[in-house]
Design an enzyme around this catalytic site. Structure first.
Site, PDB file in Angstrom:
ATOM      1  N   PHE A   1       6.314  19.090 -34.526  1.00 39.27           N
ATOM      2  CA  PHE A   1       5.369  18.896 -35.627  1.00 39.27           C
ATOM      3  C   PHE A   1       4.094  19.640 -35.278  1.00 39.27           C
ATOM      4  O   PHE A   1       3.383  19.246 -34.338  1.00 39.27           O
ATOM      5  CB  PHE A   1       5.098  17.394 -35.753  1.00 39.27           C
ATOM      6  CG  PHE A   1       4.216  16.960 -36.877  1.00 39.27           C
ATOM      7  CD1 PHE A   1       4.746  16.655 -38.124  1.00 39.27           C
ATOM      8  CD2 PHE A   1       2.851  16.792 -36.684  1.00 39.27           C
ATOM      9  CE1 PHE A   1       3.937  16.193 -39.160  1.00 39.27           C
ATOM     10  CE2 PHE A   1       2.030  16.339 -37.711  1.00 39.27           C
ATOM     11  CZ  PHE A   1       2.577  16.032 -38.952  1.00 39.27           C
TER      12      PHE A   1
ATOM     13  N   SER B   1      -9.268  17.492 -33.806  1.00 39.55           N
ATOM     14  CA  SER B   1      -9.607  16.296 -34.578  1.00 39.55           C
ATOM     15  C   SER B   1      -9.878  16.610 -36.041  1.00 39.55           C
ATOM     16  O   SER B   1      -9.749  15.737 -36.901  1.00 39.55           O
ATOM     17  CB  SER B   1     -10.859  15.627 -33.977  1.00 39.55           C
ATOM     18  OG  SER B   1     -10.626  15.294 -32.637  1.00 39.55           O
TER      19      SER B   1
ATOM     20  N   ILE C   1       1.908  21.268 -28.778  1.00 43.51           N
ATOM     21  CA  ILE C   1       2.963  20.753 -29.647  1.00 43.51           C
ATOM     22  C   ILE C   1       4.114  20.171 -28.813  1.00 43.51           C
ATOM     23  O   ILE C   1       4.830  20.906 -28.115  1.00 43.51           O
ATOM     24  CB  ILE C   1       3.459  21.851 -30.614  1.00 43.51           C
ATOM     25  CG1 ILE C   1       2.264  22.454 -31.374  1.00 43.51           C
ATOM     26  CG2 ILE C   1       4.516  21.293 -31.568  1.00 43.51           C
ATOM     27  CD1 ILE C   1       1.388  21.445 -32.121  1.00 43.51           C
TER      28      ILE C   1
ATOM     29  N   LEU D   1       1.177  11.042 -39.310  1.00 45.98           N
ATOM     30  CA  LEU D   1       0.484  10.593 -38.096  1.00 45.98           C
ATOM     31  C   LEU D   1       0.310   9.082 -38.100  1.00 45.98           C
ATOM     32  O   LEU D   1       0.425   8.427 -37.062  1.00 45.98           O
ATOM     33  CB  LEU D   1      -0.881  11.278 -37.978  1.00 45.98           C
ATOM     34  CG  LEU D   1      -0.831  12.772 -37.654  1.00 45.98           C
ATOM     35  CD1 LEU D   1      -2.206  13.395 -37.757  1.00 45.98           C
ATOM     36  CD2 LEU D   1      -0.269  12.996 -36.254  1.00 45.98           C
TER      37      LEU D   1
ATOM     38  N   ALA E   1       3.459   7.585 -36.848  1.00 48.36           N
ATOM     39  CA  ALA E   1       3.640   7.776 -35.401  1.00 48.36           C
ATOM     40  C   ALA E   1       2.669   6.902 -34.610  1.00 48.36           C
ATOM     41  O   ALA E   1       3.014   6.342 -33.567  1.00 48.36           O
ATOM     42  CB  ALA E   1       3.444   9.243 -35.048  1.00 48.36           C
TER      43      ALA E   1
ATOM     44  N   GLU F   1      -2.717  11.880 -31.539  1.00 45.84           N
ATOM     45  CA  GLU F   1      -2.593  10.965 -32.693  1.00 45.84           C
ATOM     46  C   GLU F   1      -3.939  10.324 -33.027  1.00 45.84           C
ATOM     47  O   GLU F   1      -4.017   9.158 -33.397  1.00 45.84           O
ATOM     48  CB  GLU F   1      -1.572   9.855 -32.416  1.00 45.84           C
ATOM     49  CG  GLU F   1      -0.237  10.339 -31.941  1.00 45.84           C
ATOM     50  CD  GLU F   1       0.637  10.826 -33.075  1.00 45.84           C
ATOM     51  OE1 GLU F   1       0.276  10.612 -34.238  1.00 45.84           O
ATOM     52  OE2 GLU F   1       1.675  11.425 -32.780  1.00 45.84           O
TER      53      GLU F   1
HETATM   54  C1  LIG Z   1       0.273  15.988 -24.367  1.00 44.79           C
HETATM   55  C2  LIG Z   1      -0.171  16.235 -25.775  1.00 44.79           C
HETATM   56  C3  LIG Z   1       0.783  16.339 -26.795  1.00 44.79           C
HETATM   57  C4  LIG Z   1       0.379  16.625 -28.090  1.00 44.79           C
HETATM   58  N1  LIG Z   1       1.332  16.765 -29.090  1.00 44.79           N
HETATM   59  C5  LIG Z   1       0.948  17.198 -30.330  1.00 44.79           C
HETATM   60  C6  LIG Z   1       1.938  17.500 -31.337  1.00 44.79           C
HETATM   61  O1  LIG Z   1       3.146  17.301 -31.138  1.00 44.79           O
HETATM   62  N2  LIG Z   1       1.512  18.014 -32.534  1.00 44.79           N
HETATM   63  C7  LIG Z   1       0.197  18.245 -32.799  1.00 44.79           C
HETATM   64  O2  LIG Z   1      -0.108  18.720 -33.894  1.00 44.79           O
HETATM   65  N3  LIG Z   1      -0.765  17.963 -31.856  1.00 44.79           N
HETATM   66  C8  LIG Z   1      -0.415  17.456 -30.650  1.00 44.79           C
HETATM   67  N4  LIG Z   1      -1.380  17.180 -29.677  1.00 44.79           N
HETATM   68  C9  LIG Z   1      -2.772  17.496 -29.967  1.00 44.79           C
HETATM   69  C10 LIG Z   1      -3.661  16.292 -30.215  1.00 44.79           C
HETATM   70  O3  LIG Z   1      -3.324  15.686 -31.431  1.00 44.79           O
HETATM   71  C11 LIG Z   1      -5.106  16.778 -30.151  1.00 44.79           C
HETATM   72  O4  LIG Z   1      -5.376  17.058 -28.779  1.00 44.79           O
HETATM   73  C12 LIG Z   1      -6.104  15.761 -30.683  1.00 44.79           C
HETATM   74  O5  LIG Z   1      -6.009  15.690 -32.079  1.00 44.79           O
HETATM   75  C13 LIG Z   1      -7.556  16.102 -30.314  1.00 44.79           C
HETATM   76  O6  LIG Z   1      -7.841  17.436 -30.594  1.00 44.79           O
HETATM   77  P1  LIG Z   1      -8.531  18.363 -29.472  1.00 44.79           P
HETATM   78  O7  LIG Z   1      -7.786  18.214 -28.208  1.00 44.79           O
HETATM   79  O8  LIG Z   1      -8.663  19.718 -30.057  1.00 44.79           O
HETATM   80  O9  LIG Z   1      -9.958  17.731 -29.228  1.00 44.79           O
HETATM   81  P2  LIG Z   1     -11.272  17.943 -30.124  1.00 44.79           P
HETATM   82  O10 LIG Z   1     -10.979  17.655 -31.554  1.00 44.79           O
HETATM   83  O11 LIG Z   1     -11.894  19.235 -29.782  1.00 44.79           O
HETATM   84  O12 LIG Z   1     -12.196  16.769 -29.584  1.00 44.79           O
HETATM   85  C14 LIG Z   1     -12.864  16.811 -28.312  1.00 44.79           C
HETATM   86  C15 LIG Z   1     -13.713  15.556 -28.185  1.00 44.79           C
HETATM   87  O13 LIG Z   1     -14.714  15.552 -29.205  1.00 44.79           O
HETATM   88  C16 LIG Z   1     -14.641  14.328 -29.927  1.00 44.79           C
HETATM   89  N5  LIG Z   1     -15.050  14.543 -31.309  1.00 44.79           N
HETATM   90  C17 LIG Z   1     -14.581  15.468 -32.198  1.00 44.79           C
HETATM   91  N6  LIG Z   1     -15.162  15.318 -33.384  1.00 44.79           N
HETATM   92  C18 LIG Z   1     -16.023  14.264 -33.254  1.00 44.79           C
HETATM   93  C19 LIG Z   1     -16.909  13.579 -34.141  1.00 44.79           C
HETATM   94  N7  LIG Z   1     -17.020  13.910 -35.430  1.00 44.79           N
HETATM   95  N8  LIG Z   1     -17.631  12.555 -33.667  1.00 44.79           N
HETATM   96  C20 LIG Z   1     -17.486  12.140 -32.377  1.00 44.79           C
HETATM   97  N9  LIG Z   1     -16.659  12.731 -31.492  1.00 44.79           N
HETATM   98  C21 LIG Z   1     -15.953  13.781 -31.930  1.00 44.79           C
HETATM   99  C22 LIG Z   1     -13.190  13.918 -29.808  1.00 44.79           C
HETATM  100  O14 LIG Z   1     -13.006  12.547 -30.110  1.00 44.79           O
HETATM  101  C23 LIG Z   1     -12.896  14.273 -28.376  1.00 44.79           C
HETATM  102  O15 LIG Z   1     -13.399  13.266 -27.534  1.00 44.79           O
HETATM  103  C24 LIG Z   1      -0.999  16.801 -28.383  1.00 44.79           C
HETATM  104  C25 LIG Z   1      -1.947  16.660 -27.363  1.00 44.79           C
HETATM  105  C26 LIG Z   1      -1.541  16.371 -26.068  1.00 44.79           C
HETATM  106  C27 LIG Z   1      -2.575  16.217 -24.991  1.00 44.79           C
END
Ligand SMILES: Cc1cc2nc3c(=O)[nH]c(=O)nc-3n(C[C@H](O)[C@H](O)[C@H](O)COP(=O)(O)OP(=O)(O)OC[C@H]3O[C@@H](n4cnc5c(N)ncnc54)[C@H](O)[C@@H]3O)c2cc1C
Length: 396
Positions: free
Chosen positions: A141, A150, A175, A251, A254, A375
Site C-alpha cells: 500500500f 503525515s 512501504i 488506514l 489498519a 499509521e
Molecule cells: C517500518 C515502517 C513501515 C511503514 N509502512 C508503510 C506502508 O506500508 N505504506 C505507507 O504508505 N507508509 C508506510 N510507512 C510510513 C509511515 O506511515 C510514515 O513514516 C508516517 O506517516 C510519518 O511520516 P514521516 O515519517 O514522513 O514523518 P513526518 O510526517 O515528516 O513527521 C515527522 C515528525 O513531525 C511531526 N509532525 C508532522 N506534522 C506535524 C504537525 N502538524 N504538528 C505536530 N507535529 C507534526 C510528526 O508527528 C513526527 O513526529 C511506514 C513507516 C515505517 C517506519
C-alpha cells in the site's frame, strides 16, 4: 447483587476475566493464531531479527492464508468474514510474536485488500482478492512519499491520462511488503484529485528496492516504490473513491488492528518480565518479592489489561458499525504508547538480560518505535483528538 458460592481463581494471564467476553469461536480463532506463531515464528524470530530478514515470507504468507488471517474480516472472495473482535484477537497474537509479522498481515488485509474490497470494481476484486486471501499474492500500500508523510495531501506521485491509459510517475517511501508484493495499491494525484491505482508489480517501469539498515521492524520487508512511466490500462484505477478519504479509511481499518496488536507486544514483554521476576534472585530472594518490582508489575498489568479492554470495546463498536475514526485514534494513541512503556519497564526488570535477543523485550520495544510512527504518528492522533474535543483544527 448475587453472592457467588465460590469465586473463580485469580488468573495472572487474565486478571480482569476479559476472556469471559469471548465466544467459543473467538477463543478457537485466537488459539489457532497463537498455535501458528508458536510453531512458525517464535522459534526463529530472534534469528530473523538479528539478520534483519524475513526468510520464507512467501511460504509464511501462504500459511497465514490457510489459517484465514489475510483479509480476515472481509466478506467473500475467499476471505474468512470474521468479526472485528476476532480480527483484533488475531492481530494481538501475531504481534505477541513480532510486530513485523502483524505488519505483514495488516498491510495485506487492512490496507491492500481492504482498498480493493471497498473501492475496487468487481473485476479487480475477482482478479486479486482470492489469491491475496490465500497468500499466493502479497500486496502493498503506497501512500507515504519521501517528502510527504503525515501530510499526504501534497503527494507528488502523479497519474496522467494518455488516451484511455494512465501513466504513473513518482516515488513512495517506507512501504511494507514492497519488494515482495505482486500487487501494489498506489495513491496518486490526478487531474480529478487523489485516486488509487491497482498496479501489478511486474509492470514495466515499476521497481521496489528494499530499504536496509533499519533498527526497528527488522523482520519485515520495507521498500521504496519507484514508478517511472508505468503505463496502466483505464481499469487500473479504483473506481469507488476520489480524494484522501480513500487511503484514510483504509488506514483507519489498519489502525484498529494496531490497537489490539500493540497489546500483544506488551503482553509478551510483560510475561517475560513476570517470569524473570519470579526466578531471578538478588539479595537472597526473587526480585519479584521486592516492593519496587511489584509496583512495576502491578502498573504494567493495569495498562496491559485496560488496553485489551479498550481494544475489545472498539472492536464491538466496529462490529456494530459505530466506530468513529477519532475512537480509533484514541485506541492507537493510548495502546501503542502504553505498550512501549510496558516494554521499557519490562526491560528494567530483566536488567542486563533485557537488552539481549534471548528475551523478546528489546525486540518488541524497538519494533514499537515504528508502530508509534506509522499509521499516524502520536502527534497526528493527538491532533485528531484535540480537534474532536475543541472543534479547532491545529494541523496547520
Ligand atoms: C517500518 C515502517 C513501515 C511503514 N509502512 C508503510 C506502508 O506500508 N505504506 C505507507 O504508505 N507508509 C508506510 N510507512 C510510513 C509511515 O506511515 C510514515 O513514516 C508516517 O506517516 C510519518 O511520516 P514521516 O515519517 O514522513 O514523518 P513526518 O510526517 O515528516 O513527521 C515527522 C515528525 O513531525 C511531526 N509532525 C508532522 N506534522 C506535524 C504537525 N502538524 N504538528 C505536530 N507535529 C507534526 C510528526 O508527528 C513526527 O513526529 C511506514 C513507516 C515505517 C517506519
Amino acid at each position: 447483587m448475587p453472592v457467588p458460592a465460590k469465586l473463580p481463581p485469580f488468573d495472572a494471564g487474565d486478571p480482569l476475566g476479559i476472556d469471559d467476553l469471548l465466544s467459543p469461536e473467538d477463543l478457537a480463532i485466537r488459539d489457532t493464531v497463537r498455535g501458528w506463531t508458536a510453531d512458525r515464528v517464535l522459534p526463529y524470530i530472534a534469528d530473523w531479527y538479528e539478520k534483519g530478514e524475513l526468510p520464507g515470507i512467501r511460504e509464511l504468507a501462504r500459511e497465514l492464508g490457510s489459517i484465514g488471517a489475510l483479509g480476515m474480516s472481509l466478506e467473500g472472495y475467499g476471505c474468512a468474514g470474521a468479526t472485528a473482535v476476532q480480527y483484533g484477537l488475531a492481530c494481538l497474537e501475531l504481534e505477541a510474536a513480532d510486530s513485523g509479522i502483524r505488519s505483514l498481515v495488516s498491510v495485506q488485509g487492512s490496507l491492500a485488500m481492504y482498498a480493493i474490497h471497498r473501492f475496487g470494481s468487481e473485476e479487480q476484486k475477482q482478479r486479486w482478492l482470492p489469491s491475496m486471501a490465500a497468500g499466493g499474492t502479497i500486496g502493498c500500500f503506497g501512500l507515504t512519499e519521501p517528502d510527504h508523510g503525515s501530510d499526504p495531501a501534497g503527494m507528488r506521485t502523479y497519474a496522467k491520462k494518455d488516451g484511455t491509459d494512465w501513466v504513473l510517475n513518482g516515488r513512495k517511501m517506507w512501504i511494507t511488503n514492497g519488494s515482495v508484493a505482486g500487487v501494489a495499491v498506489v495513491w496518486a494525484q490526478t487531474d480529478e484529485g487523489i485516486r488509487g491505482f491497482v498496479v501489478p508489480t511486474d509492470s514495466p517501469g515499476f521497481s521496489a528496492p528494499e530499504i536496509r539498515h533499519k533498527w526497528s521492524l527488522r523482520a519485515s520487508v520495507t521498500s521504496e516504490l519507484v514508478m517511472d512511466d508505468v503505463r496502466l490500462p483505464a481499469d487500473a484505477v479504483l473506481p469507488g473513491v476520489t480524494g484522501l478519504k480513500g487511503p484514510l479509511s483504509c488506514l483507519s481499518h489498519a489502525r484498529y488492528g494496531i490497537v489490539w496488536g500493540a497489546m500483544g507486544a506488551a503482553r509478551s514483554s510483560f510475561e517475560a518480565a513476570l517470569e524473570y521476576a519470579k526466578t531471578r534472585e538478588q539479595f537472597g530472594k526473587a526480585i519479584g518479592g521486592f516492593q519496587l518490582t511489584q509496583a512495576k508489575l502491578a502498573d504494567m498489568a493495569l495498562e496491559l489489561h485496560k488496553g485489551i479492554l479498550l481494544a475489545h470495546h472498539l472492536g464491538r463498536r466496529l462490529d456494530a458499525g459505530k466506530l468513529r475514526p477519532e475512537q480509533v485514534s484514541f485506541g492507537k494513541l493510548n495502546n501503542v504508547r502504553e505498550a512501549i512503556e510496558i516494554c521499557r519497564t519490562s526491560r528494567t526488570i530483566l536488567g542486563a538480560n533485557g537488552i539481549s535477543l534471548e528475551y523478546p523485550v528489546m525486540r518488541h520495544a524497538t519494533n514499537l518505535e515504528s508502530v508509534l510512527t506509522y499509521e499516524g504518528t502520536v502527534e497526528m492522533h493527538q491532533l485528531v483528538l484535540g480537534k474532536a474535543l475543541t472543534g479547532l483544527d491545529a494541523f496547520r
